[in-house]
Enzyme design. Sequence first.
Site, PDB file in Angstrom:
ATOM      1  N   GLU A  34     -25.598 -18.533  -3.773  1.00  0.00           N
ATOM      2  CA  GLU A  34     -23.758 -18.599  -3.440  1.00  0.00           C
ATOM      3  C   GLU A  34     -24.061 -18.605  -2.101  1.00  0.00           C
ATOM      4  O   GLU A  34     -23.473 -17.797  -1.694  1.00  0.00           O
ATOM      5  CB  GLU A  34     -23.591 -17.675  -4.299  1.00  0.00           C
ATOM      6  CG  GLU A  34     -23.163 -16.758  -5.850  1.00  0.00           C
ATOM      7  CD  GLU A  34     -22.539 -15.843  -6.042  1.00  0.00           C
ATOM      8  OE1 GLU A  34     -21.106 -15.760  -5.367  1.00  0.00           O
ATOM      9  OE2 GLU A  34     -22.882 -15.873  -7.252  1.00  0.00           O
ATOM     10  N   CYS A  35     -25.283 -19.310  -1.629  1.00  0.00           N
ATOM     11  CA  CYS A  35     -25.124 -19.048   0.003  1.00  0.00           C
ATOM     12  C   CYS A  35     -25.410 -20.246   0.871  1.00  0.00           C
ATOM     13  O   CYS A  35     -25.589 -21.042   0.317  1.00  0.00           O
ATOM     14  CB  CYS A  35     -26.965 -18.597   0.574  1.00  0.00           C
ATOM     15  SG  CYS A  35     -27.798 -18.666   2.063  1.00  0.00           S
ATOM     16  N   GLY A  36     -25.044 -21.001   2.038  1.00  0.00           N
ATOM     17  CA  GLY A  36     -24.870 -22.061   2.227  1.00  0.00           C
ATOM     18  C   GLY A  36     -25.597 -22.931   2.081  1.00  0.00           C
ATOM     19  O   GLY A  36     -25.928 -23.733   2.171  1.00  0.00           O
ATOM     20  N   THR A  38     -27.998 -22.993  -0.126  1.00  0.00           N
ATOM     21  CA  THR A  38     -28.732 -22.680  -1.431  1.00  0.00           C
ATOM     22  C   THR A  38     -28.710 -24.271  -1.366  1.00  0.00           C
ATOM     23  O   THR A  38     -30.099 -24.885  -2.865  1.00  0.00           O
ATOM     24  CB  THR A  38     -27.079 -22.593  -2.294  1.00  0.00           C
ATOM     25  OG1 THR A  38     -27.343 -21.130  -2.392  1.00  0.00           O
ATOM     26  CG2 THR A  38     -27.508 -22.760  -3.606  1.00  0.00           C
TER      27      THR A  38
END
Length: 181
Positions: A34-36, A38
């Site tokens: 759920e990361c920028g 990803t």
Amino acid sequence: MSVYDFKVKTMEGSEKSLSDYSGKVLLIVNTATECGFTPQYADLQAIYEAHGEKGLEILDFPCNQFGEQAPGADEEIHTFCTGRFGVTYPQFSKIEVNGSQAIPLYQYLVKQKGFAGFDPAHKITSILEGILEKSHPDYKNEPDIKWNFTKFLVDRQGNVVERFEPTADMKLVEEKVKELL
């Protein structure tokens, strides 16, 4: 000592010796779903497809230490990665990369290659620097992992030869992989 001296936990819960990858070029990465960053799963998979048969292995270690961006259980993370990005490289059990609970492999990796700075041209660099300056003003002088998708490149002899922060251009990462192959 080399990365081959370490053992890690698979998603299934068994122990895996990294000596099983002896003679391969390794790209070891701490990931989050759920990361920028990803979307880098897709880039990593493309690099793996292009170079896996030439001796590259990508070792994926989910980590929830940065913004709690890998909240799922191992199986949920694996299902997400295979379903959304077609990931076929090895994924391991969720770990910690910093602090007293950091696995020995990551303690070793950061001692081999410390933080060298974010890519100033990357659009997320200023956001990351702002977050890190608030939580740890001296972060630039510490070797620990700063965020998700930090990558360590390991040669065929098990030596850590390069560290890429998550802001590093993935084309540069691939070029460095090709140099070692």
